[in-house]
Design an enzyme around this catalytic site. Structure first.
Site, short mmCIF file in Angstrom:
data_model
loop_
_atom_site.label_atom_id
_atom_site.label_comp_id
_atom_site.label_asym_id
_atom_site.label_seq_id
_atom_site.Cartn_x
_atom_site.Cartn_y
_atom_site.Cartn_z
N ASN A 258 0.86 -1.20 0.00
CA ASN A 258 0.00 0.00 0.00
C ASN A 258 0.90 1.26 0.00
OD1 ASN A 258 1.04 -0.44 2.63
ND2 ASN A 258 -0.49 1.01 3.37
N CYS A 260 2.12 3.57 2.08
CA CYS A 260 3.26 3.85 2.99
C CYS A 260 4.11 2.63 3.26
CB CYS A 260 2.73 4.46 4.27
SG CYS A 260 1.83 5.98 3.94
N GLU A 262 3.52 -0.40 4.58
CA GLU A 262 3.36 -1.31 5.72
C GLU A 262 2.51 -2.55 5.42
OE1 GLU A 262 2.14 1.68 5.50
OE2 GLU A 262 0.15 1.88 6.38
P1 ADP Z 1 -4.26 7.34 9.75
O1 ADP Z 1 -3.42 7.88 10.85
O2 ADP Z 1 -5.04 8.44 9.07
O3 ADP Z 1 -5.14 6.22 10.14
P2 ADP Z 1 -1.79 6.38 8.51
O4 ADP Z 1 -0.96 7.60 8.47
O5 ADP Z 1 -1.48 5.37 9.57
O6 ADP Z 1 -3.33 6.78 8.59
O7 ADP Z 1 -1.72 5.68 7.10
C1 ADP Z 1 -2.12 4.34 6.96
C2 ADP Z 1 -2.45 4.05 5.54
O8 ADP Z 1 -3.63 4.75 5.19
C3 ADP Z 1 -1.44 4.52 4.50
O9 ADP Z 1 -0.37 3.67 4.35
C4 ADP Z 1 -2.31 4.53 3.28
O10 ADP Z 1 -2.50 3.22 2.78
C5 ADP Z 1 -3.60 5.06 3.84
N1 ADP Z 1 -3.69 6.52 3.68
C6 ADP Z 1 -3.15 7.46 4.46
N2 ADP Z 1 -3.43 8.69 4.00
C7 ADP Z 1 -4.16 8.53 2.90
C8 ADP Z 1 -4.74 9.40 1.94
N3 ADP Z 1 -4.62 10.72 2.00
N4 ADP Z 1 -5.44 8.83 0.96
C9 ADP Z 1 -5.57 7.52 0.86
N5 ADP Z 1 -5.05 6.66 1.71
C10 ADP Z 1 -4.34 7.14 2.70
#
Ligand code: ADP
Length: 532
Positions: A258, A260, A262
């Protein structure tokens, strides 16, 4: 559901701006505690009887309201929305084959997933190279990098429910003929802006780099390192490490993650994540493993339930998810925990604690998944594992949910001990607020000796690159999916430091590596620190 959630004033601002449901005039129609109730009840709706639904809704509410656990943003935002809304997972991977039909299909999937709030990853290596022959038209192919531009534009166009723009991971394997073009595809500002990019690398390639420092492979890795040193892109994904950690090799190889990094997933698979706030688990000056175990068990059940109440954007995704039921439970608040325990990030003690914590989470999550399998069934494809979920643990960046939980992000050191934040008030006016890390502030008041202050209260640039990588490595050891981590380098670090970090990450068994040098061009898709 009695206790009030422990959200800070700035967490409440974020909730109001981005998470709470609104009416047509865009006024919030729920309070933060009602949001958590909505999430808890909806997710517990997967339980079999009314009694069980009540019981688990209470448990889920409790861990969220105490900020011990939060699910990924789409779950907080969308739980309870009627179909076709109500998509709860953050991570998706889309397959791309070498045909126009497949590219169009992938584009369609990407747009629908982004609209639903998810992020998407692609491995473009199957696409033929730029200039290769196209049989049906006698023309020449555009190549993967050019097609990436199309996916980038589509991302630009689709807004996720007006909340945020989508994010992507683009991977190209090291042996693809267009690899050099790919490495440099983000060199110019504004070309591809909605992708994190990573080069897919195999063990054989890394071995060649070690054995022949003047060979072609070493030169190519140096080119990657140089680009990453200048711009932060590309990252690397270690595909063999990913496949060694694949718990369902019977279903084929994994080739993408995905956005980031992970979650390594199969095409059409989705994964929902959640993170435990370990900064909240200090009792009488020591880490509270009992609480960690309890929260891990509740959180595992929560994430498994999410799979059953999630409204997937496409039927093929619903189908792929049912085969593996992947979930990703991880941590946030690691740096804040170390501050409280007065343990330096760059120390053997920190590595040991990291291993103990993550091992506890993994064990407890696996045990819970086995028990859930007995209670609710094991998917046929997972009979060899004897549990309900192919993967249980994962470390997400927690870019927004850590702000909601008021703790440091994921397993990262703090970016700064003090910073200013511009807060927009309800009437639109802005106020500048100085924010100091609360554990740092407290320690200063307590008057700890200077050496302790200096050694313990460090920020990401004080931590040497090798310590960043080792920390990622030890968390990875007990993580079924992968670890999202940025290895921060100081401005003065050289390309050699980047290369050393790559080698160490590979040797440590990391599934990927992303570096970012202080002051270099920021090309991170997510979380530009616009407020800081
Ligand atoms: P959060 O803190 O908002 O739950 P994270 O920063 O832990 O999110 O990111 C987790 C995953 O969520 C990312 O690896 C990506 O797959 C998805 N993600 C994060 N931001 C976005 C975004 N702007 N649009 C789509 N998917 C996102």
């Amino acid at each position: 559901m009695i206790i009030k959630p422990a959200f800070s004033p700035s967490a409440k601002d974020i909730l109001r701006d981005r998470y709470l449901w609104r009416d047509e005039e865009r006024n919030p129609v729920e309070k933060p505690e009602e949001m958590l109730e909505r999430v808890a009840k909806h997710v517990a709706g997967a339980e079999s009887s009314l009694a069980m639904q009540y019981k688990w809704a209470d448990e889920f509410y409790d861990v969220m309201a105490r900020l011990l656990f939060l699910p990924n943003s789409p779950t907080l935002m969308n739980a309870g929305r009627p179909e076709p809304h109500g998509q709860l997972a953050a991570c998706f991977v889309i397959g791309v084959e070498d045909s126009m039909e497949s590219i169009c299909e992938a584009l369609r999937k990407q747009m629908l997933i982004h609209k639903s709030g998810g992020g998407t990853g692609f491995n473009f290596s199957k696409l033929r190279s730029e200039g290769a022959k196209v049989n049906s038209t006698n023309g020449r192919a555009s190549g993967p990098v050019s097609f990436m531009g199309l996916f980038d534009k589509a991302t630009e166009t689709v807004q996720q429910g007006g909340m945020r723009r989508g994010a992507n991971m683009g991977i190209l394997n090291i042996d693809h003929p267009d690899i050099r073009k790919f490495i440099h595809c983000k060199d110019k500002d504004g070309t591809i802006t909605n992708f994190n990019i990573s080069v897919g690398v195999f063990d054989g390639f890394m071995e060649k780099v070690q054995s022949d420092p003047h060979g072609e492979e070493a030169a190519l890795l140096a080119e990657i390192a140089d680009s990453a040193w200048r711009t932060g892109d590309p990252g690397i994904v270690f595909l063999d490490a990913i496949n060694r950690g694949n718990t369902t090799p019977n279903l084929g190889e994994l080739s993408s993650t995905n956005p980031c990094g992970e979650s390594p997933l199969y095409p059409n698979e989705a994964c929902n994540l959640g993170s435990i706030n370990i900064a909240k688990m200090v009792k009488d000056g020591a880490f509270d493993y009992e609480l960690l175990g309890e929260v891990s068990a509740v959180a595992t059940r929560f994430l498994d339930d999410v799979i059953d109440v999630n409204h997937y954007p496409l039927p093929e995704i619903a189908e792929a998810v049912k085969l593996t039921r992947k979930i990703g439970l991880g941590v946030m608040g690691w740096a804040d925990l170390l501050f409280q325990l007065r343990i330096p990030y760059d120390s053997g003690e920190a590595l040991e604690l990291a291993g103990n914590i993550m091992r506890t989470i993994q064990q407890r999550a696996h045990e819970t998944s086995v028990a859930l399998g007995e209670e609710k069934g094991v998917p046929e494809t997972l009979a060899h594992l004897g549990r309900r979920n192919a993967t249980l643990t994962c470390i997400a960046p927690t870019g927004t949910i850590a702000l909601l939980a008021n703790c440091s992000s994921g397993i990262e050191p703090l970016f700064a001990l003090e910073h200013t934040r511009v807060r927009t008030q309800i009437d639109g006016t802005k106020v500048i607020m100085k924010q100091v890390n609360r554990y740092y502030e407290q320690a200063r008041k307590e008057g700890l000796p200077d050496e302790v202050m200096k050694r313990v209260f460090v920020t990401s640039h004080d931590v040497p690159p090798s310590a960043h990588v080792r920390m990622q490595g030890v968390f990875q050891r007990y993580t079924d999916l992968a670890v999202s981590k940025t290895v921060n380098l100081c401005h003065e670090c050289g390309v050699r430091d980047v290369l050393d970090a790559y080698t160490l990450a590979w040797k440590e068994g990391c599934k990927g590596i992303t570096v970012y040098r202080d002051g270099s061009k920021s090309s991170q898709v997510l979380y530009r620190k616009e407020d800081e």
